[in-house]
Design an enzyme around this catalytic site. Structure first.
Site, mmCIF file in Angstrom:
data_model
loop_
_atom_site.group_PDB
_atom_site.id
_atom_site.type_symbol
_atom_site.label_atom_id
_atom_site.label_comp_id
_atom_site.label_asym_id
_atom_site.label_seq_id
_atom_site.Cartn_x
_atom_site.Cartn_y
_atom_site.Cartn_z
ATOM 1 N N CYS A 172 8.245 1.637 -0.430
ATOM 2 C CA CYS A 172 6.992 1.172 -1.056
ATOM 3 C C CYS A 172 7.212 1.267 -2.436
ATOM 4 C CB CYS A 172 5.911 2.065 -0.546
ATOM 5 S SG CYS A 172 4.545 1.664 -1.588
ATOM 6 N N LYS A 213 -0.288 3.795 11.450
ATOM 7 C CA LYS A 213 -0.442 5.193 10.779
ATOM 8 C C LYS A 213 -0.900 6.303 11.639
ATOM 9 C CE LYS A 213 -1.759 2.343 6.950
ATOM 10 N NZ LYS A 213 -2.972 1.287 6.584
#
Lengths: 367, 367
Positions: free
Chosen positions: A155, A182
């Site tokens: 990321c 998640k």
């Protein structure tokens, strides 16, 4: 015989002494010892907050090795007389990395016997997994006093904060997150569901620019924020301008196979013109001679452009149109803090391809 | 006889003297005179930057009126002996607002004769139009040393900065912009084409949060930023959270006549839950006892909800679901700096209706 997975790191504040111990039939092996200060977290003291740079350490390895290597127990002292004083007036600490070794190594963990004295702070070098935590996975327990970064390896926003942590030499541990599925406990940390997130002593900070500002505020060493208010404002305006580029970037990335790919790529070039102009005016870095906070916040997306160039045959940053920006990216890749966080072009390509396939591989390249 | 359109404001730094003059056959009329300091811009001095609050002024009106009223010329003195010292140790200035009057007032402008001495700084109270500047309009000339705000009267983002300027009692002038047909020169100020923009001594700052931080940095008086780094980080995270609300807000506003209006309004309520929770934990304001930077940044969108409630029969912030947020809005509307910038619900309704019609009336309510 060395195995870093089982090494421990011990911090002993100035003026204290303690016994370093391994279990019976195990012996101490010192890997490294330094005396001084490289961060402002451990061994807090009034003198620390008056300073802004913590780069001063002496090696204490020889001295500590002589006292401890091969023994089951040895006395550690943390004082200026033994190791000289690398930063007079600043409260320091002894930082020892060591292993407890058995002769046959069949069961190295059984060899550890952390029975340290009262004044010791423990910063165990835990072997945390690099693999992404997914929905349903158990929450990795926090360690008192240890800064944690919730991240995702590839990321760009998390990389902004990883660069900052590396630049400031702040000790921390990483918990990587599967952003498609998640873990439930992650959304309790950040209701926005995004990385990076910092967690320290019950405090939670998210959003990359806010994380980096927070780190700058609480760790004064190696400051990267301009002191002039107008320069700070201009840097924030450039970051805002850069968000036009990131919008164009993701839009182009999604449309690379479409009919209007060329016009999307053109839009990326156009969005980069103000950034090219600014780096041309400012010098080697947006911070001038040295990288600044803005350099760290901008860099990560540009690292990925080489992968897009070679892996997808699309040039988001053509050399003839944006020579200064290209030179800046190469220059950034020589900065130690950036080097610590980089992935190579092929890994970025593989990651984007897995993303495009609808099954993002967050553990790409890991065993 | 008074006519504020023709009043002038004069600043005379501490320790100086000068003649205040009107033309022949005109006479001075003092409207107001103060001695002290209410901002950090004029009469810069080392002592100013060491202080953080500038609220100290004595009235000097009687003294100055006695010396000047009815005369064609008079001597102004700026010193502690004449007016007492309202803030020992801080460099001060005399601030005089006066008119030059003719007996018959047939031609009041001809009466002005600004022939001040060497040490005077002029801050003319120019009568600028409130009407929006549109494409093709001439650029309103800048005045040396005068801070300018490019604004749009009903823009919530510009209001954030208007509140900040009012709270800090910073003198400035406003140039309102027609955001549908922008003047060419406005895009040179801010390539993003949005308000607010600050311009001062060749420096340009845009984006409301950046503008407010810049004002806080360069004008230390009446500070509204938390000193604790974690509190600052949390405030920025809440502002980020608030952007979920503004996204839902504009989406709902555009869909008020559509079939899914109710679900859009529900999304607004949901987006406000974290803000309701936070104000509940913090007290009267997000800053606790007093409004903080976050209060100023959040407030403007909430001011408009009363207009949406009554004018569009849509309740974005139902009292039963969000009682603390409703109470906070009412409380904010008693804060002097907020009161200075507010528009009433009907003006917001009329503005939104003109916006919805496709022909936004930026001059709504003006003569």
């Amino acid at each position: 015989m060395f195995n870093l997975n089982f090494a421990d790191e011990y911090i002993l504040c100035e003026g204290n002494s303690t016994n370093l111990e391994c279990c019976l039939e195990c012996s101490i092996q010192i890997l490294e010892a330094t005396y001084g200060r490289t961060n402002s977290i451990v061994c807090p003291h009034d003198t620390v907050f008056n300073s802004t740079e913590y780069n001063y350490t002496n090696s204490a390895s020889t001295n500590v090795s002589n006292a401890c290597d091969g023994k089951q127990s040895c006395l550690l002292n943390s004082n200026n007389d033994l190791y000289d004083d690398p930063s007079p007036g600043v409260f320091k600490y002894l930082n020892v990395t060591y292993e407890c070794l058995q002769a046959d190594l069949r069961n190295p963990t059984a060899c550890k016997c952390v029975g340290a004295g009262t004044y010791i702070s423990t910063v165990p070098r835990r072997k945390m997994t690099e693999k992404a935590y997914i929905k349903g996975s158990a929450f990795p327990p926090l360690v008192d006093g240890k800064l944690r970064l919730y991240s995702m390896r590839l990321c760009p926003y998390a990389q902004r904060t990883r660069i900052m942590l590396a630049h400031k030499k702040i000790p921390y541990e990483t918990v990587n997150i599967n952003l498609t599925e998640k873990p439930e406990w992650f959304l309790e940390k950040n209701p926005l569901g995004m990385v990076p997130v910092l967690e320290h002593d019950g405090k939670i900070v998210y959003e990359s620019a806010i994380c980096n500002e927070y780190l700058e505020d609480i760790h004064k060493q190696n400051s990267v924020t301009p002191t002039d208010p107008y320069r700070r404002a201009r840097d924030k305006m450039l970051l805002e301008m850069n968000s036009k580029f990131t919008t164009a970037y993701y839009k182009a990335l999604q449309g690379l196979k479409g009919e209007d790919a060329n016009s999307l790529i053109e839009a990326v070039h156009a969005s980069l013109v103000p950034l090219e102009k600014a780096i041309g005016e400012r010098g080697n870095f947006y911070g001038g001679d040295k990288p600044s906070m803005l350099d760290f916040l901008l860099y990560p997306h540009y690292e990925r452009i080489e992968g897009i160039r070679t892996g997808f045959h699309a040039d988001f940053m053509p050399m003839d149109k944006l020579p200064k920006l290209n030179a800046w990216v190469s220059r950034m890749q020589t900065v130690p803090a950036v080097k610590e966080t980089m992935f190579d072009a092929q890994t970025h390509i593989d990651f984007y391809k897995s993303y495009g396939s609808g099954k993002t591989d967050y553990d790409i390249g890991l065993q």
